[in-house]
Scaffold this motif. Structure first.
Motif, PDB file in Angstrom:
ATOM      1  N   GLN A  99      42.054  92.145  34.926  1.00  0.00           N
ATOM      2  CA  GLN A  99      43.006  92.216  33.812  1.00  0.00           C
ATOM      3  C   GLN A  99      44.358  92.721  34.298  1.00  0.00           C
ATOM      4  N   HIS A 103      47.974  90.704  34.278  1.00  0.00           N
ATOM      5  CA  HIS A 103      49.217  91.219  33.690  1.00  0.00           C
ATOM      6  C   HIS A 103      50.331  91.325  34.738  1.00  0.00           C
ATOM      7  N   LYS A 148      44.415  84.814  30.060  1.00  0.00           N
ATOM      8  CA  LYS A 148      43.588  85.920  30.535  1.00  0.00           C
ATOM      9  C   LYS A 148      42.109  85.600  30.333  1.00  0.00           C
ATOM     10  N   ASP A 149      41.762  84.972  29.211  1.00  0.00           N
ATOM     11  CA  ASP A 149      40.366  84.615  28.975  1.00  0.00           C
ATOM     12  C   ASP A 149      39.842  83.655  30.031  1.00  0.00           C
ATOM     13  N   MET A 152      39.296  85.760  33.204  1.00  0.00           N
ATOM     14  CA  MET A 152      38.175  86.692  33.090  1.00  0.00           C
ATOM     15  C   MET A 152      36.836  85.954  33.118  1.00  0.00           C
TER      16      MET A 152
END
Length: 176
Positions: A99, A103, A148-149, A152
């Motif tokens: 994460q 970012h 981000k999903d 991840m």
């Protein structure tokens, strides 16, 4: 452990052994964090500090789980044996690093990472730029942006999944 997971863990070990001495230690995590922050020009920013903190938290969790002999260094056998346990706790032990890395690469904070920024971060980690670009292309939708999903999900699959072998998540850190 299955052959594919073993290959992925071997690849991950080689990337984490930044100084190439055959073991993973705190110094390797410090070196990698510095390389990534320099490449992304985030050495003195809040994003950069968060990434460096996440990198060191990952090191501490890995050391706690893997350093069976307590020498402050993790060899390949210790790494392989412990990574399954770390993978089970991906969301709390490993996820925060990914994460923070997302970012860091999301330079304009719009929740999307473009190809160039993705390649910059992965290349700083040690993945050849051409392989990082191919990974990005495989992970993203036709719009050429990474969420981000998506990252991840791919990272969790890298640590946990055995099948199917040809999926982009298995090539997250380049060719096996």
């Amino acid at each position: 452990m299955g052959a594919l997971l073993d290959q992925k863990y071997e690849k991950l070990f080689s990337l984490l052994d930044v100084n190439g001495d055959g073991v993973i230690a705190e110094e390797d995590f410090e070196l990698m964090a510095a390389r990534v922050l320099t490449a992304s020009s985030e050495e003195r920013t809040a994003k950069g500090e968060k990434y460096a903190d996440a990198m060191m938290n990952y090191w501490r969790a890995l050391r706690e789980t893997a350093d069976a002999d307590g020498d402050g260094r993790i060899d390949k056998d210790e790494f392989r044996q412990a990574l399954r346990q770390v993978s089970v706790n991906f969301d709390t032990l490993v996820g925060p690093l990914y994460q923070a890395g997302f970012h860091l690469a999301d330079r304009d904070d719009d929740g999307l990472v473009g190809r160039e920024d993705f390649v910059t971060v992965l290349a700083a980690i040690g993945v050849p730029a051409a392989e990082a670009g191919a990974t990005f292309d495989g992970l993203t939708e036709p719009d050429g942006q990474l969420t981000k999903d998506q990252l991840m999900t791919s990272a969790a699959q890298y640590y946990r999944n055995e099948e199917p072998a040809g999926t982009p998540s298995h090539l997250l850190f380049g060719a096996l």
